[in-house]
Write an enzyme that holds these catalytic residues in place. Structure first.
Site, PDB file in Angstrom:
ATOM      1  N   HIS A 176       0.849  -1.194   0.000  1.00  0.00           N
ATOM      2  CA  HIS A 176       0.000   0.000   0.000  1.00  0.00           C
ATOM      3  C   HIS A 176       0.882   1.240   0.000  1.00  0.00           C
ATOM      4  CE1 HIS A 176      -3.202  -2.849   1.710  1.00  0.00           C
ATOM      5  NE2 HIS A 176      -3.445  -2.621   0.439  1.00  0.00           N
ATOM      6  N   GLU A 179       1.806   3.676   3.015  1.00  0.00           N
ATOM      7  CA  GLU A 179       2.353   3.132   4.262  1.00  0.00           C
ATOM      8  C   GLU A 179       3.881   3.194   4.227  1.00  0.00           C
ATOM      9  OE1 GLU A 179       0.419  -0.717   4.387  1.00  0.00           O
ATOM     10  OE2 GLU A 179      -1.563   0.202   4.333  1.00  0.00           O
TER      11      GLU A 179
HETATM   12 ZN   LIG Z   1      -1.461  -1.976   4.009  1.00  0.00          ZN
END
Ligand SMILES: [Zn+2]
Length: 417
Positions: A176, A179
């Site tokens: 992601h 992050e």
């Molecule tokens: Zn994540």
């Protein structure tokens, strides 16, 4: 001269914030007690621009939990009114997101090159993968396992003393995009391997007997996008026929309970599962590599943020793995080890009961491939930072995470299968 100085400052600021300013945006933390509360948030999400930070989507909210979400400045009054009218207990986790985004670059040193205690942009990380491999030929080799949607090479570092038929542990970071602490950890792991090999007993033994596959950033296109355009972008950058919305959630794109629950079929959603399992080039590259190396890969760890959790299969259903008791014991001990350094408390358990049933992520998928030790680590957020954990906390976060991972790796080494 003054004009030049002002220009330079503006350029630096926009490089950091990707042209967004986040002025007046807030992140709420709401206590959710029952289904009524969940419905209130579900309705809010359908009428306002809510960006869920924890859990990942509205479908994963469970009773008796807290929910973090980001709200655009123009929607704040509406959201606050709805929460009040429905008597949902809440606090403002971040009162002005602009301040937190600016504060993430709070480390005193602003060197231009690569740093293990800073967030590095992709070009810097890419150059680092080359350099760290070149400088440590006895321990590190670099390969490319595929390319991203936008055509960038996906690098993999193999870290360990050369040897025949060594068992391996696979660790990936940067699923992601927003992050940022996750890629920082993968770099830290390599640093510590190189720095302490030959002097620290545990690392030396691990690298002598195991190989670590370290994938520093999987979702490179998304990661770059968080630096250049949109700090809180989550998905890949793929396009979809019939939709103007961009990106797929790479962790909802695995062939493990694919898109059954906890994921969305709408390309505009943050948890869009993609048109098919492994539709994303990044997901496919990772899955292909693991499939082709199943005989050696004994453990799989995927690094996310920021819920302070260590979870293991299954997430996509309320079912337990065959070695559930063992995984539970191992997770408990690893979490205890992690807390021993700075007292950071992690929860642990099977994904479905710890979070909520979700479309299987990469750990569920790896487990179904026969990798008995498969975990997702959601790194810490001590304080009110969300995904914008300050650089000054990179070291402490990585140090404690490394303890947990060394613990798991040593356990796996003792229980080879
Ligand atoms: Zn994540």
């Amino acid at each position: 001269m003054l004009a030049l100085l002002v220009l330079a400052t503006v350029a630096l600021a926009s490089a950091h914030h990707g042209g967004e300013h986040f002025e007046g945006e807030k992140v709420f933390r709401v206590n959710v007690e029952d289904e009524n509360h969940i419905n209130v948030i579900r309705n809010l999400a359908s009428t306002t621009q809510i960006d869920f930070w924890k859990p990942d989507s509205v479908t994963q909210i469970k009773p008796h939990s807290t929910v973090d979400f980001r709200v655009k400045a123009e929607d704040i009054v509406t959201v606050e009114n709805v929460l009040k009218q429905n008597e949902l207990q809440h606090e403002v986790l971040i009162s002005n997101l602009r301040n937190v985004v600016e504060a993430q670059f709070d480390s005193r040193v602003r060197a231009t090159g690569h740093s293990y205690v800073k967030y590095n942009k992709w070009e810097t990380i890419e150059a680092w993968t080359q350099q760290v491999a070149t400088e440590n030929p006895a321990l590190i080799s670099r390969s490319v396992i595929g390319t991203t949607f936008e055509g960038r090479d996906i690098y993999l570092l193999k870290v360990g003393k050369a040897g025949q038929n060594k068992p391996a542990i696979f660790i990936d970071c940067g699923f992601h995009a927003r992050e940022w602490i996750s890629p920082a950890f993968c770099q830290w792991f390599v640093r510590e391997a190189v720095r302490t090999y030959g002097s620290e007993i545990q690392i030396t033994e691990l690298l002598n007997k195991l190989d670590f596959y370290i994938l520093p950033v999987l979702n490179i296109d998304g990661y770059i996008y968080t630096w250049t355009k949109s700090r809180f972008w989550r998905k890949t950058r793929s396009t979809h026929a019939g939709s103007s919305c961009i990106g797929t959630d790479p962790n909802r794109n695995f062939d493990a309970g694919w898109c059954k629950i906890g994921a969305s079929r709408n390309p505009c959603d943050e948890t869009y599962c993609g048109p098919a399992a492994e539709s994303e080039k990044e997901t496919k590259a990772l899955a292909d590599f693991i499939r082709n190396n199943l005989s050696s890969i004994k453990a799989y760890l995927t690094i996310h943020s920021y819920s302070q959790m260590l979870i293991y299969p299954y997430s996509y259903a309320y079912k337990l793995g065959e070695n559930n008791v063992e995984l539970n014991t191992l997770a408990k001990a690893a979490v205890k080890e992690l807390a021993s350094l700075h007292g950071t408390k992690y929860t642990y358990g099977p994904g479905a009961t710890t979070i909520y049933p979700a479309a299987g992520g990469s750990d569920d998928w790896a487990y179904d491939q026969g990798i008995r030790y498969s975990f997702t680590l959601e790194l810490r957020d001590t304080g009110r930072y969300g995904f914008a954990l300050p650089e000054s906390q990179i070291r402490a976060t990585c140090e404690e995470t490394l303890l947990a991972i060394k613990y798991i790796a040593s356990y796996v080494l003792e229980h080879l299968y």
